[in-house]
Enzyme design. Structure first.
Site, PDB file in Angstrom:
ATOM      1  N   GLY A  11     -14.958  26.705 -24.492  1.00 54.24           N
ATOM      2  CA  GLY A  11     -14.226  27.662 -25.324  1.00 54.24           C
ATOM      3  C   GLY A  11     -13.498  28.699 -24.478  1.00 54.24           C
ATOM      4  O   GLY A  11     -13.433  28.594 -23.243  1.00 54.24           O
ATOM      5  N   GLY A  37     -13.810  24.407 -28.917  1.00 54.86           N
ATOM      6  CA  GLY A  37     -13.482  24.371 -27.485  1.00 54.86           C
ATOM      7  C   GLY A  37     -12.720  23.101 -27.138  1.00 54.86           C
ATOM      8  O   GLY A  37     -12.733  22.128 -27.907  1.00 54.86           O
ATOM      9  N   ASP A  57     -24.637  20.203 -29.443  1.00 53.34           N
ATOM     10  CA  ASP A  57     -24.680  21.427 -30.245  1.00 53.34           C
ATOM     11  C   ASP A  57     -25.828  22.308 -29.726  1.00 53.34           C
ATOM     12  O   ASP A  57     -26.909  21.790 -29.440  1.00 53.34           O
ATOM     13  CB  ASP A  57     -24.960  21.007 -31.692  1.00 53.34           C
ATOM     14  CG  ASP A  57     -24.510  22.054 -32.670  1.00 53.34           C
ATOM     15  OD1 ASP A  57     -23.529  21.797 -33.379  1.00 53.34           O
ATOM     16  OD2 ASP A  57     -25.154  23.126 -32.709  1.00 53.34           O
ATOM     17  N   LEU A  78     -22.449  32.091 -25.230  1.00 49.03           N
ATOM     18  CA  LEU A  78     -21.094  32.461 -25.667  1.00 49.03           C
ATOM     19  C   LEU A  78     -20.570  31.526 -26.752  1.00 49.03           C
ATOM     20  O   LEU A  78     -19.453  31.699 -27.227  1.00 49.03           O
ATOM     21  CB  LEU A  78     -20.130  32.426 -24.461  1.00 49.03           C
ATOM     22  CG  LEU A  78     -20.566  33.199 -23.206  1.00 49.03           C
ATOM     23  CD1 LEU A  78     -19.507  33.069 -22.110  1.00 49.03           C
ATOM     24  CD2 LEU A  78     -20.787  34.681 -23.526  1.00 49.03           C
ATOM     25  N   TYR A 150     -19.463  35.373 -40.108  1.00 48.79           N
ATOM     26  CA  TYR A 150     -19.432  35.715 -38.678  1.00 48.79           C
ATOM     27  C   TYR A 150     -20.215  36.999 -38.421  1.00 48.79           C
ATOM     28  O   TYR A 150     -21.128  37.036 -37.596  1.00 48.79           O
ATOM     29  CB  TYR A 150     -17.977  35.875 -38.246  1.00 48.79           C
ATOM     30  CG  TYR A 150     -17.760  36.145 -36.770  1.00 48.79           C
ATOM     31  CD1 TYR A 150     -18.016  35.151 -35.818  1.00 48.79           C
ATOM     32  CD2 TYR A 150     -17.262  37.367 -36.330  1.00 48.79           C
ATOM     33  CE1 TYR A 150     -17.782  35.385 -34.473  1.00 48.79           C
ATOM     34  CE2 TYR A 150     -17.032  37.602 -34.985  1.00 48.79           C
ATOM     35  CZ  TYR A 150     -17.288  36.606 -34.057  1.00 48.79           C
ATOM     36  OH  TYR A 150     -17.055  36.842 -32.719  1.00 48.79           O
ATOM     37  N   LYS A 154     -23.808  37.097 -36.459  1.00 50.93           N
ATOM     38  CA  LYS A 154     -23.920  37.788 -35.166  1.00 50.93           C
ATOM     39  C   LYS A 154     -25.007  38.862 -35.248  1.00 50.93           C
ATOM     40  O   LYS A 154     -25.766  39.063 -34.304  1.00 50.93           O
ATOM     41  CB  LYS A 154     -22.585  38.431 -34.775  1.00 50.93           C
ATOM     42  CG  LYS A 154     -21.520  37.446 -34.321  1.00 50.93           C
ATOM     43  CD  LYS A 154     -21.808  36.897 -32.935  1.00 50.93           C
ATOM     44  CE  LYS A 154     -20.678  36.015 -32.406  1.00 50.93           C
ATOM     45  NZ  LYS A 154     -21.042  35.328 -31.157  1.00 50.93           N
ATOM     46  N   THR A 180     -10.614  40.405 -27.155  1.00 51.36           N
ATOM     47  CA  THR A 180     -10.342  39.955 -25.785  1.00 51.36           C
ATOM     48  C   THR A 180      -9.244  38.898 -25.827  1.00 51.36           C
ATOM     49  O   THR A 180      -9.150  38.134 -26.779  1.00 51.36           O
ATOM     50  CB  THR A 180     -11.631  39.361 -25.177  1.00 51.36           C
ATOM     51  OG1 THR A 180     -12.633  40.370 -25.153  1.00 51.36           O
ATOM     52  CG2 THR A 180     -11.423  38.870 -23.759  1.00 51.36           C
TER      53      THR A 180
END
Ligand code: UDP
Length: 322
Positions: A11, A37, A57, A78, A150, A154, A180
């Site tokens: 990724g 990715g 996975d 990550l 998401y 997280k 980023t």
């Protein structure tokens, strides 16, 4: 020789991390299920010669008994879709990789006595009511909306980190990573810089959502990776959260105008509706990273966008209608 494991190795952040670790001469194992990715991101790192790739996975429990992972002493977790476009297209995978996947990587860290850096997110602050955001702010996340898969995954991933630290003493550090970018973002990534630069090079209008007055603080990937490396290597912040992001805040409209100016595109701006729950502001307080890690971003937005535009142009065949 001790090894470093990078999940999400194919990724955006993962492949930059692999490159950095290999440049430092470290033995690296990469895991990726290639859902978002791209194998091409790892083309400079063929298997053997210090790098091993496992196409799998990170929720697969068989990983715990894999021979390739027995010497792992550092884990960068990550793996996860990070673009709203991709995590909203894969909500269940996003939830799983950050919860079950994080737990499995923590279990590996516990068994190996390894350190772990977890890539959490500024999305943990949601649409913040406190500005700028430091690590003590509890956030304003909509738990029942398009970003919840998401944000909440997280945040639960962070809880696993906290409990593995508290109960088992695993040396885990949580990085809340703010926006980023670099040319490592896919053209179809869907995030703002990837969209704007791709559109500019194609001579298309840049798609600004809403009136463009919402803000973000963009960190060039080299700075982010340096911050994550320091977080891993320094004997600080075990069981803690550290913001990793650039504290210079810009409106999205400013970013659009900067891309237009730097690329010389003939395209203009096209305004589209603001997506639901789009945070209005976002800027990290990085005092903790500065104090504990001696880290501060160095690449300005102009410089980073310049590099990104040049690399995209090369990748897209040099074409621009400007
Ligand atoms: N955005 C935009 N045009 C685009 C893509 C994104 O104006 O083509 C805006 C989006 O609405 C948000 C900001 O840019 O306000 C950053 O979006 P991105 O998807 O990059 O990341 P986010 O920080 O929202 O997760």
């Amino acid at each position: 020789m001790s090894k470093t494991l990078v999940t999400g190795a194919a990724g955006f952040l993962g492949s930059h991390m692999v490159a950095r670790l290999r440049a430092e001469g470290r033995e690296v194992v990469g895991i990726d299920n290639l859902s978002t990715g791209k194998p091409d991101n790892l083309r400079s790192f063929p298997d053997g010669g210090g790098f091993v790739f496992i196409g799998c996975d990170v929720t697969n429990p068989q990983l715990l008994s894999m021979r390739e992972l027995t010497d792992v002493t550092e884990i960068y977790h990550l793996a996860s879709p990070a673009s709203p476009k991709f995590y909203q297209a894969h909500p269940f995978e996003t939830i799983e990789v950050n919860t079950t996947g994080t737990k499995l990587m923590l279990e590996l860290a516990r068994r190996n006595g390894a350190k772990l850096v977890y890539s959490s997110t500024s999305e943990a602050y949601g649409d913040p009511l406190v500005h700028p955001q430091d690590e003590s702010y509890r956030g304003n996340v909509n738990t029942w909306g398009p970003r919840a898969c998401y944000d909440e995954a997280k945040r639960l991933g962070e809880v696993y980190c906290y409990e593995y630290f508290r109960r088992y003493g695993v040396r885990v550090k949580v990085a809340r990573i703010f926006n980023t970018y670099s040319a490592g973002l896919r053209n179809d990534d869907g995030r703002v810089i990837s969209n704007f630069v791709t559109q500019a090079i194609e001579g298309a209008d840049l798609t600004v959502y809403g009136d463009g007055s919402q803000t973000r603080s963009f960190c060039y990937v080299d700075d982010t990776i340096r911050g994550l490396r320091l977080l891993m290597e320094k004997s600080v912040a075990d069981g803690e959260i550290v913001n990793i992001g650039n504290p210079v805040e810009h409106t999205i409209l400013h970013v659009a105008h900067t891309v237009i100016r730097l690329s010389g595109t003939s395209g203009g701006i096209r305004y589209l509706p603001l997506p639901e729950d789009d945070p209005k502001v976002r800027r990290p307080v990085i005092t903790k990273a500065e104090t504990l890690l001696g880290w501060r971003p160095e690449v300005t937005l102009e410089e980073g966008l310049g590099r990104t535009i040049r690399a995209y142009r090369e990748r897209m065949g040099g074409g621009t209608r400007s």
